[in-house]
Design a protein around this motif. Sequence first.
Motif, PDB file in Angstrom:
ATOM      1  N   ASP A 196     -13.969  58.390  47.873  1.00 46.81           N
ATOM      2  CA  ASP A 196     -12.690  58.851  48.420  1.00 46.81           C
ATOM      3  C   ASP A 196     -11.859  57.702  48.976  1.00 46.81           C
ATOM      4  N   GLY A 197     -12.020  56.522  48.435  1.00 44.46           N
ATOM      5  CA  GLY A 197     -11.265  55.362  48.902  1.00 44.46           C
ATOM      6  C   GLY A 197      -9.833  55.325  48.393  1.00 44.46           C
ATOM      7  N   ALA A 198      -9.483  56.232  47.469  1.00 46.71           N
ATOM      8  CA  ALA A 198      -8.133  56.227  46.910  1.00 46.71           C
ATOM      9  C   ALA A 198      -7.123  56.681  47.962  1.00 46.71           C
ATOM     10  N   LYS A 199      -5.960  56.060  47.924  1.00 49.63           N
ATOM     11  CA  LYS A 199      -4.960  56.415  48.914  1.00 49.63           C
ATOM     12  C   LYS A 199      -4.173  57.646  48.462  1.00 49.63           C
ATOM     13  N   VAL A 200      -3.535  58.279  49.420  1.00 50.01           N
ATOM     14  CA  VAL A 200      -2.747  59.476  49.163  1.00 50.01           C
ATOM     15  C   VAL A 200      -1.395  59.045  48.606  1.00 50.01           C
ATOM     16  N   GLU A 201      -0.988  59.671  47.486  1.00 45.00           N
ATOM     17  CA  GLU A 201       0.282  59.326  46.844  1.00 45.00           C
ATOM     18  C   GLU A 201       1.286  60.451  47.053  1.00 45.00           C
ATOM     19  N   LYS A 202       2.532  60.092  47.284  1.00 45.28           N
ATOM     20  CA  LYS A 202       3.610  61.084  47.361  1.00 45.28           C
ATOM     21  C   LYS A 202       4.110  61.326  45.938  1.00 45.28           C
TER      22      LYS A 202
END
Length: 164
Positions: A81-87
């Motif tokens: 879950d190291g992926a960042k949150v994208e808008k």
Amino acid sequence: MPSFDAVLEPDLVEVRNAVDQAGKEIGTRFDFKGTSAKVELGDKGKEVTLYGDSDFQLGQVKDVLLAKLAKRGVDVRFVDDGAKVEKIGGDKVKQVLRIKAGIDAEHAKKMQALVKQSKLKVQAAIQGDVVRVSGAKRDDLQAAIALLRKEVADLPLSFTNFRD
């Protein structure tokens, strides 16, 4: 010469089932009604994409998914879950979670050094995304399995191909 393989492979059928169950729960829960909250399985079952209206809702979707994975017997340590949150437009957000499969080079080298430093009469060799441990005695191999389980706690290792 007796040997075994230390591998990192999730049960992708159970991952698919957990994603499907999480999708059904998200579709029926009252707090997700009328929102863009959903969960999708990527190509070949190696990625799971979470969608939500806010960071908080994305966290709730992730909690539902992790609960379903745990219930299906899939170790949650397989989820990276190291992926960042994208808008993705407006206030909607998404996050892509990767399902770990195969031991990366950094962890493989760490495991190989760990076996070498243990003073057990076994050798560890990196073969692609698998670490093969071989030795003269079964007892030494079992001690190596115990050592790897104890010291490499951040990976859900499984041990296959045990040969005598």
